[in-house]
Design an enzyme around this catalytic site. Structure first.
Site, mmCIF file in Angstrom:
data_model
loop_
_atom_site.group_PDB
_atom_site.id
_atom_site.type_symbol
_atom_site.label_atom_id
_atom_site.label_comp_id
_atom_site.label_asym_id
_atom_site.label_seq_id
_atom_site.Cartn_x
_atom_site.Cartn_y
_atom_site.Cartn_z
ATOM 1 N N GLY A 6 -18.877 63.809 23.234
ATOM 2 C CA GLY A 6 -19.532 64.621 22.225
ATOM 3 C C GLY A 6 -19.021 64.276 20.836
ATOM 4 N N CYS A 7 -19.784 64.630 19.813
ATOM 5 C CA CYS A 7 -19.408 64.252 18.445
ATOM 6 C C CYS A 7 -18.134 64.973 17.986
ATOM 7 C CB CYS A 7 -20.563 64.494 17.487
ATOM 8 S SG CYS A 7 -21.237 66.162 17.490
ATOM 9 N N HIS A 8 -18.135 66.311 18.006
ATOM 10 C CA HIS A 8 -16.930 67.038 17.617
ATOM 11 C C HIS A 8 -15.749 66.637 18.512
ATOM 12 C CE1 HIS A 8 -18.978 69.792 14.879
ATOM 13 N NE2 HIS A 8 -19.871 70.051 15.810
ATOM 14 N N ALA A 9 -16.030 66.518 19.804
ATOM 15 C CA ALA A 9 -14.967 66.178 20.757
ATOM 16 C C ALA A 9 -14.341 64.831 20.439
ATOM 17 C CB ALA A 9 -15.530 66.176 22.174
ATOM 18 N N SER A 10 -15.147 63.872 19.993
ATOM 19 C CA SER A 10 -14.608 62.543 19.667
ATOM 20 C C SER A 10 -13.527 62.641 18.604
ATOM 21 C CB SER A 10 -15.737 61.624 19.185
ATOM 22 O OG SER A 10 -16.645 61.360 20.214
#
Length: 316
Positions: A116-120
């Site tokens: 995921g974007c935030h997770a990255s």
């Protein structure tokens, strides 16, 4: 030149469209597709997937699971961009910078879950410090993430680009207020955290770009920690990466500003360390549509096909 057959399921959405744009000009890629009227027909999708080397699933979770139930046993490799399989133990996790075992899994396993974007951003900042033993697994992280509105997909893009547009869309808006954001379980799983962070995502009135900031109180760490040690751990961890760069810490690192859209339209990530020995901040800056989505998916595809991982990517 070898030509690889790639099938993008859900190429009408933001991530699928970006993957399609990235691959359509590559001479080593042949894009497959169903007829327009069959784009949601599971049997038609399965027939096309039988002839593919790589299948990208750019769909909501439920649709990805439905398609996987049909094509999971086929020979094609599948890269899923939803949240459906990111914590599944039988799927490779598509963040090769986390270690050689991650890269090997992407290269050899059939099914790959795109981060995921935030997770990255969160994982890029936290995982090296956890692995080095500087930050404990039960550390009470508080994390802020600022993103452009393209991360919300077609509906949100339409809202922000409408004319006239709602008065409240001109200012930053915080969401995920229940602390149940879908990326938190992914971050806990990958980083081995025993406690979920307090997470504050914010969407603002610009198209793309993301800045994730992780704060650390050195007094809460179980080993002596300083800003120099954090900088060194991160530099060592990412020293071989062509995608992630740790910006050197200098006497001017705490002056000026960081820009969330600095790497918009690229597939790179830059990590900055700021603060002081008592209160340290680690920032990951990247494009939510690049290293946070379609760029990461293409990077995983390259590795899965045995190509240089940066092939066709825009490095900033």
């Amino acid at each position: 030149m070898t030509s690889y057959k790639v099938f993008i399921v859900g190429h009408e959405g933001t991530t699928g469209l970006r993957i399609h744009e990235r691959l359509s000009n590559r001479k080593d890629i042949e894009l497959l597709a169903t007829a327009d009227e069959d784009r949601k027909n599971v049997e038609a999708i399965k027939e096309v997937a039988k002839g593919a080397d790589i299948v990208f699933l750019c769909l909501p979770d439920a649709a990805s699971k439905e398609i996987m139930a049909s094509i999971g046993e086929l020979q094609c490799k599948v890269i899923d961009t939803s949240t459906a399989f990111r914590t599944a133990i039988d799927w490779a996790y598509g963040f090769p910078e986390l270690g050689e075992n991650y890269k090997t899994a992407i290269a050899t396993e059939k099914h790959i879950a795109n981060p995921g974007c935030h997770a990255s951003g969160m994982i890029a900042c936290i995982a090296p410090l956890i692995k080095a033993g500087f930050v404990p697994a039960d550390y009470p992280f508080t994390i802020t993430s600022l993103t452009g509105y393209s991360g919300g997909g077609k509906k949100m893009i339409g809202q922000y680009e409408s004319n006239p547009k709602d008065y409240f869309l001109y200012a930053p808006r915080q969401y995920g207020l229940s602390q149940q954001h879908k990326h938190l379980s992914e971050v806990q799983h990958v980083c081995g955290l025993s406690e979920a962070p307090i997470f504050m995502p914010i969407v603002d009135d610009y198209y793309s770009g993301m800045e994730v900031t992780v704060g650390i109180h050195s007094r809460l760490c179980r080993k002596p920690i300083s800003i120099d040690k954090v900088q060194q751990v991160l530099e060592d961890f990412y020293k071989d990466s062509t995608i992630i760069t740790v910006v050197p810490f200098t006497d001017t690192s705490n002056t000026g500003m960081l820009h969330a859209n600095q790497l918009s339209n690229t597939d790179s990530m830059k990590i900055y360390v700021t603060g002081n020995d008592e209160r340290i901040m680690v920032h990951a800056i990247f494009d939510n549509l690049g290293k946070g989505a379609s760029g990461a998916a293409v990077q995983c595809m390259n590795i899965a096909l045995g190509l240089p991982e940066e092939t066709g990517l825009a490095l900033g």
